[in-house]
Design a protein around this motif. Structure first.
Motif, short mmCIF file in Angstrom:
data_model
loop_
_atom_site.label_atom_id
_atom_site.label_comp_id
_atom_site.label_asym_id
_atom_site.label_seq_id
_atom_site.Cartn_x
_atom_site.Cartn_y
_atom_site.Cartn_z
N PHE A 174 -2.49 10.20 2.49
CA PHE A 174 -3.81 10.77 2.21
C PHE A 174 -4.84 9.96 2.99
O PHE A 174 -4.87 8.73 2.93
CB PHE A 174 -4.11 10.72 0.71
CG PHE A 174 -5.44 11.32 0.37
CD1 PHE A 174 -5.59 12.70 0.36
CD2 PHE A 174 -6.52 10.52 0.07
CE1 PHE A 174 -6.83 13.27 0.05
CE2 PHE A 174 -7.75 11.08 -0.24
CZ PHE A 174 -7.90 12.46 -0.24
N GLN A 175 -5.67 10.65 3.74
CA GLN A 175 -6.72 9.99 4.54
C GLN A 175 -8.07 10.46 4.06
O GLN A 175 -8.33 11.67 3.99
CB GLN A 175 -6.54 10.34 6.03
CG GLN A 175 -5.21 9.94 6.61
CD GLN A 175 -4.98 8.43 6.68
OE1 GLN A 175 -5.88 7.64 6.49
NE2 GLN A 175 -3.76 8.04 6.97
N ASP A 176 -8.95 9.51 3.75
CA ASP A 176 -10.28 9.89 3.30
C ASP A 176 -11.40 9.23 4.11
O ASP A 176 -12.55 9.22 3.69
CB ASP A 176 -10.46 9.62 1.80
CG ASP A 176 -10.29 8.17 1.44
OD1 ASP A 176 -10.03 7.32 2.33
OD2 ASP A 176 -10.41 7.84 0.24
N ARG A 202 0.84 -1.21 0.00
CA ARG A 202 0.00 0.00 0.00
C ARG A 202 0.87 1.25 0.00
O ARG A 202 0.57 2.22 -0.70
CB ARG A 202 -0.94 0.01 1.22
CG ARG A 202 -2.08 -0.97 1.11
CD ARG A 202 -3.17 -0.74 2.15
NE ARG A 202 -2.72 -0.67 3.52
CZ ARG A 202 -2.53 -1.70 4.33
NH1 ARG A 202 -2.74 -2.94 3.88
NH2 ARG A 202 -2.14 -1.52 5.57
N LEU A 203 1.95 1.24 0.79
CA LEU A 203 2.85 2.39 0.83
C LEU A 203 3.48 2.64 -0.53
O LEU A 203 3.56 3.79 -0.98
CB LEU A 203 3.92 2.20 1.92
CG LEU A 203 3.41 2.21 3.36
CD1 LEU A 203 4.48 1.67 4.31
CD2 LEU A 203 2.97 3.60 3.77
N GLN A 204 3.94 1.58 -1.18
CA GLN A 204 4.54 1.73 -2.52
C GLN A 204 3.51 2.26 -3.52
O GLN A 204 3.84 3.13 -4.34
CB GLN A 204 5.10 0.38 -3.00
CG GLN A 204 6.32 -0.06 -2.22
CD GLN A 204 6.75 -1.49 -2.57
OE1 GLN A 204 5.91 -2.36 -2.78
NE2 GLN A 204 8.05 -1.70 -2.60
N ASN A 205 2.28 1.76 -3.44
CA ASN A 205 1.22 2.25 -4.33
C ASN A 205 0.90 3.71 -4.06
O ASN A 205 0.69 4.49 -4.99
CB ASN A 205 -0.04 1.38 -4.19
CG ASN A 205 0.14 -0.01 -4.76
OD1 ASN A 205 0.98 -0.22 -5.64
ND2 ASN A 205 -0.61 -0.96 -4.26
N ALA A 220 3.58 5.79 -5.67
CA ALA A 220 3.42 5.83 -7.12
C ALA A 220 2.28 6.77 -7.51
O ALA A 220 2.38 7.50 -8.50
CB ALA A 220 3.16 4.43 -7.67
N LYS A 221 1.22 6.79 -6.73
CA LYS A 221 0.04 7.60 -7.04
C LYS A 221 0.21 9.06 -6.64
O LYS A 221 -0.15 9.96 -7.38
CB LYS A 221 -1.17 7.00 -6.32
CG LYS A 221 -2.46 7.74 -6.56
CD LYS A 221 -3.60 7.08 -5.79
CE LYS A 221 -4.88 7.88 -5.94
NZ LYS A 221 -5.97 7.31 -5.15
N ASN A 222 0.78 9.31 -5.45
CA ASN A 222 0.79 10.66 -4.87
C ASN A 222 2.16 11.33 -4.77
O ASN A 222 2.24 12.52 -4.51
CB ASN A 222 0.20 10.61 -3.45
CG ASN A 222 -1.22 10.10 -3.44
OD1 ASN A 222 -2.03 10.49 -4.26
ND2 ASN A 222 -1.52 9.21 -2.50
N GLY A 223 3.23 10.56 -4.89
CA GLY A 223 4.57 11.13 -4.73
C GLY A 223 4.99 11.25 -3.27
O GLY A 223 5.98 11.91 -2.96
N TYR A 224 4.26 10.59 -2.39
CA TYR A 224 4.61 10.57 -0.96
C TYR A 224 3.98 9.35 -0.31
O TYR A 224 3.09 8.71 -0.89
CB TYR A 224 4.16 11.84 -0.24
CG TYR A 224 2.67 12.12 -0.28
CD1 TYR A 224 1.80 11.55 0.65
CD2 TYR A 224 2.12 12.96 -1.25
CE1 TYR A 224 0.44 11.81 0.61
CE2 TYR A 224 0.77 13.22 -1.30
CZ TYR A 224 -0.08 12.64 -0.36
OH TYR A 224 -1.42 12.89 -0.39
N ASN A 225 4.47 9.01 0.85
CA ASN A 225 3.90 7.96 1.69
C ASN A 225 4.50 8.10 3.09
O ASN A 225 5.19 9.08 3.38
CB ASN A 225 4.15 6.57 1.10
CG ASN A 225 5.62 6.18 1.00
OD1 ASN A 225 6.48 6.76 1.65
ND2 ASN A 225 5.92 5.20 0.17
#
Length: 180
Positions: A84-86, A53-56, A59-64
């Protein structure tokens, strides 16, 4: 030769996760003291899924929640970073700053130093306007770090992802804006 990090603080390097981190990160996530403010420690399989999940997220947001190492030794001490928390609350969706360090890294100022650098990364490289942080109401160590990095308490809430764990459900939220 020095490793390539996304960014560095005075003593720490921040990078994306690799499969090679699994064994050491699984030890951190299995430690009962480290996981005191969470419903349960994580198994190696759960840690592997977390790394995915962290790697994804990177890749998606440029941070983790970045893999965090001591620059001098290259030792992985856990994570400090952004997510990112939703989940549904009055202050989400939002970018959250968080940390989890192995016990041998406690009490050395690493979480505070790393969190300050992650705030800088979030505001100056990602152009975020606001960053939040949450923890259980009993997690005074994390709350102290939130205060040390300039965050202010904005409220208390029942965490929607912790409804099944009433002893962990009551949480607090802190926030900081870019212009602070």
């Amino acid at each position: 030769m020095r490793k390539k990090y996304i960014f560095e603080s005075e003593r720490l390097g921040f990078r994306n996760w690799t499969k090679n981190d699994l064994t050491e990160f699984a030890k951190i996530n299995a430690d009962l003291e480290v996981m005191e403010h969470f419903p349960k420690p994580l198994t190696e399989k759960e840690t592997a899924e977390f790394i995915d999940r962290l790697q994804n997220n990177y890749a998606k947001n440029g941070y983790n929640y970045f893999a965090t190492e001591i620059l001098q030794s290259g030792e992985l001490i856990g994570f400090i970073g952004l997510a990112f928390q939703d989940y549904k609350t009055d202050f989400t969706p939002a970018v959250d700053i968080g940390w989890r360090l192995k016990k041998s890294a406690w009490g050395k100022g690493f979480a505070t130093e790393g969190a300050k650098k992650c705030l800088d990364f979030g505001f100056n490289r990602l152009d975020l306007d606001k960053i939040i942080s949450t923890c259980t109401e009993k997690n005074s160590k994390s709350e102290n770090i939130m205060k040390k990095i300039g965050m202010e308490k904005i409220g208390e809430f029942n965490h929607p992802k912790l409804k099944e764990y009433p002893e962990y459900e009551k949480c607090i939220c802190y926030a900081i804006n870019e212009n602070v």
